[in-house]
Every structure is written in structure tokens, then in C-alpha cells.
Write a protein that holds these residues in place. Sequence first.
Motif, short mmCIF file in Angstrom:
data_model
loop_
_atom_site.label_atom_id
_atom_site.label_comp_id
_atom_site.label_asym_id
_atom_site.label_seq_id
_atom_site.Cartn_x
_atom_site.Cartn_y
_atom_site.Cartn_z
N ILE A 6 0.86 -1.18 0.00
CA ILE A 6 0.00 0.00 0.00
C ILE A 6 0.90 1.23 0.00
O ILE A 6 1.69 1.45 0.92
CB ILE A 6 -0.94 0.02 1.22
N LEU A 7 0.80 2.02 -1.06
CA LEU A 7 1.56 3.26 -1.20
C LEU A 7 0.69 4.39 -0.65
O LEU A 7 -0.48 4.50 -1.02
CB LEU A 7 1.90 3.50 -2.67
N ILE A 8 1.27 5.21 0.22
CA ILE A 8 0.47 6.18 0.96
C ILE A 8 1.08 7.57 0.90
O ILE A 8 2.28 7.75 1.14
CB ILE A 8 0.35 5.75 2.44
N LYS A 9 0.25 8.56 0.57
CA LYS A 9 0.62 9.97 0.67
C LYS A 9 -0.06 10.53 1.92
O LYS A 9 -1.26 10.28 2.13
CB LYS A 9 0.18 10.76 -0.56
N THR A 10 0.69 11.26 2.73
CA THR A 10 0.15 11.82 3.97
C THR A 10 0.44 13.31 4.04
O THR A 10 1.22 13.85 3.25
CB THR A 10 0.78 11.16 5.21
N GLU A 11 -0.14 13.94 5.03
CA GLU A 11 0.26 15.31 5.36
C GLU A 11 1.73 15.25 5.78
O GLU A 11 2.13 14.36 6.54
CB GLU A 11 -0.60 15.86 6.50
N ARG A 12 2.53 16.16 5.30
CA ARG A 12 3.98 16.13 5.55
C ARG A 12 4.34 16.11 7.03
O ARG A 12 5.30 15.44 7.42
CB ARG A 12 4.67 17.34 4.89
N THR A 13 3.59 16.79 7.84
CA THR A 13 3.92 16.86 9.27
C THR A 13 3.49 15.62 10.04
O THR A 13 3.78 15.50 11.23
CB THR A 13 3.26 18.10 9.91
N ALA A 14 2.81 14.70 9.37
CA ALA A 14 2.24 13.55 10.08
C ALA A 14 2.83 12.21 9.65
O ALA A 14 2.32 11.17 10.04
CB ALA A 14 0.73 13.53 9.88
N ILE A 15 3.91 12.21 8.88
CA ILE A 15 4.45 10.96 8.34
C ILE A 15 4.79 9.98 9.46
O ILE A 15 4.37 8.82 9.42
CB ILE A 15 5.68 11.23 7.44
N ASN A 16 5.54 10.41 10.45
CA ASN A 16 5.95 9.50 11.52
C ASN A 16 4.75 8.98 12.32
O ASN A 16 4.67 7.79 12.63
CB ASN A 16 6.94 10.17 12.47
N LYS A 17 3.82 9.86 12.62
CA LYS A 17 2.63 9.47 13.38
C LYS A 17 1.80 8.46 12.60
O LYS A 17 1.35 7.45 13.16
CB LYS A 17 1.79 10.71 13.71
N VAL A 18 1.61 8.69 11.31
CA VAL A 18 0.83 7.77 10.48
C VAL A 18 1.53 6.41 10.39
O VAL A 18 0.91 5.37 10.51
CB VAL A 18 0.57 8.36 9.08
N ALA A 19 2.85 6.43 10.19
CA ALA A 19 3.60 5.17 10.10
C ALA A 19 3.47 4.37 11.39
O ALA A 19 3.30 3.14 11.35
CB ALA A 19 5.07 5.45 9.79
N GLU A 20 3.50 5.04 12.53
CA GLU A 20 3.34 4.35 13.81
C GLU A 20 1.93 3.77 13.95
O GLU A 20 1.76 2.65 14.44
CB GLU A 20 3.65 5.29 14.97
N GLN A 21 0.92 4.53 13.53
CA GLN A 21 -0.45 4.04 13.58
C GLN A 21 -0.63 2.82 12.68
O GLN A 21 -1.29 1.85 13.06
CB GLN A 21 -1.43 5.13 13.17
N LEU A 22 -0.03 2.87 11.51
CA LEU A 22 -0.12 1.74 10.59
C LEU A 22 0.57 0.51 11.16
O LEU A 22 0.02 -0.60 11.12
CB LEU A 22 0.51 2.10 9.24
N ALA A 23 1.75 0.69 11.70
CA ALA A 23 2.51 -0.44 12.24
C ALA A 23 1.77 -1.13 13.38
O ALA A 23 1.93 -2.34 13.59
CB ALA A 23 3.89 0.03 12.70
N ALA A 24 0.94 -0.39 14.10
CA ALA A 24 0.18 -0.96 15.21
C ALA A 24 -1.14 -1.61 14.76
O ALA A 24 -1.80 -2.28 15.55
CB ALA A 24 -0.12 0.13 16.24
N MET A 25 -1.49 -1.45 13.51
CA MET A 25 -2.78 -1.92 12.99
C MET A 25 -2.71 -3.40 12.62
O MET A 25 -1.77 -3.84 11.96
CB MET A 25 -3.13 -1.07 11.76
N ASP A 26 -3.73 -4.16 13.04
CA ASP A 26 -3.82 -5.56 12.62
C ASP A 26 -3.87 -5.64 11.11
O ASP A 26 -4.62 -4.90 10.46
CB ASP A 26 -5.06 -6.22 13.21
N GLY A 27 -3.09 -6.53 10.54
CA GLY A 27 -3.06 -6.70 9.09
C GLY A 27 -1.89 -6.01 8.42
O GLY A 27 -1.51 -6.36 7.31
#
Length: 91
Positions: A6-27
Motif C-alpha cells: 500500500i503506497l500512501i501519501k500523507t500530510e507532511r507533518t504527520a508521516i511518523n505518526k501515520v507510520a506508527e499508527q499503521l505499524a500498530a494496525m492488525d493486518g
Amino acid sequence: MITSIILIKTERTAINKVAEQLAAMDGISEAYSVSGKYDIVAIARVPANEDLADLVTNRLLSIDAIQQTETMLAFQAYSRHDLEAMFALGM
């Protein structure tokens, strides 16, 4: 086991936060911050197509900072590692 990239574009200031949320997500087995057109690459490994559909169309939507995704299904793994055996533990 269904594997997708899954290729993801995010808000620039939220890259680390989004990556952490994804890593914690089942699947989601891995999430990488990357250079190039996309900000994050996530590897999803789920039992069935319905699980992938739920992950992409429901659970990823809960992360507000995600602006765009592109999901690619993996057909065949070419690796020196036995990936299927590694991810089958505990399933």
C-alpha cells in the motif's frame, strides 16, 4: 494469505505518526517512510480478500492525515527467505 503493498501519501507533518499508527494496525506487517512520490509504504498480510477490503476501505480511513493510497496485490514472492513460514507462525 493475501499480501499487498500500500503506497500512501500523507500530510507532511504527520508521516511518523501515520507510520506508527499503521505499524500498530492488525493486518499491517510493516510500514516504511520512504523517499519519492509516496511518503509511506505499508505491507499488508491478511487471510482473505475481504480482510484487505476492510483494511483499505474502512480502517485506513480512520487515519485523517492519509491523503491518498494506491494498493497493489502481490501475486508471487521471490525471496531467499521463507516469508510465508515466518508470517504463518501464530496464525
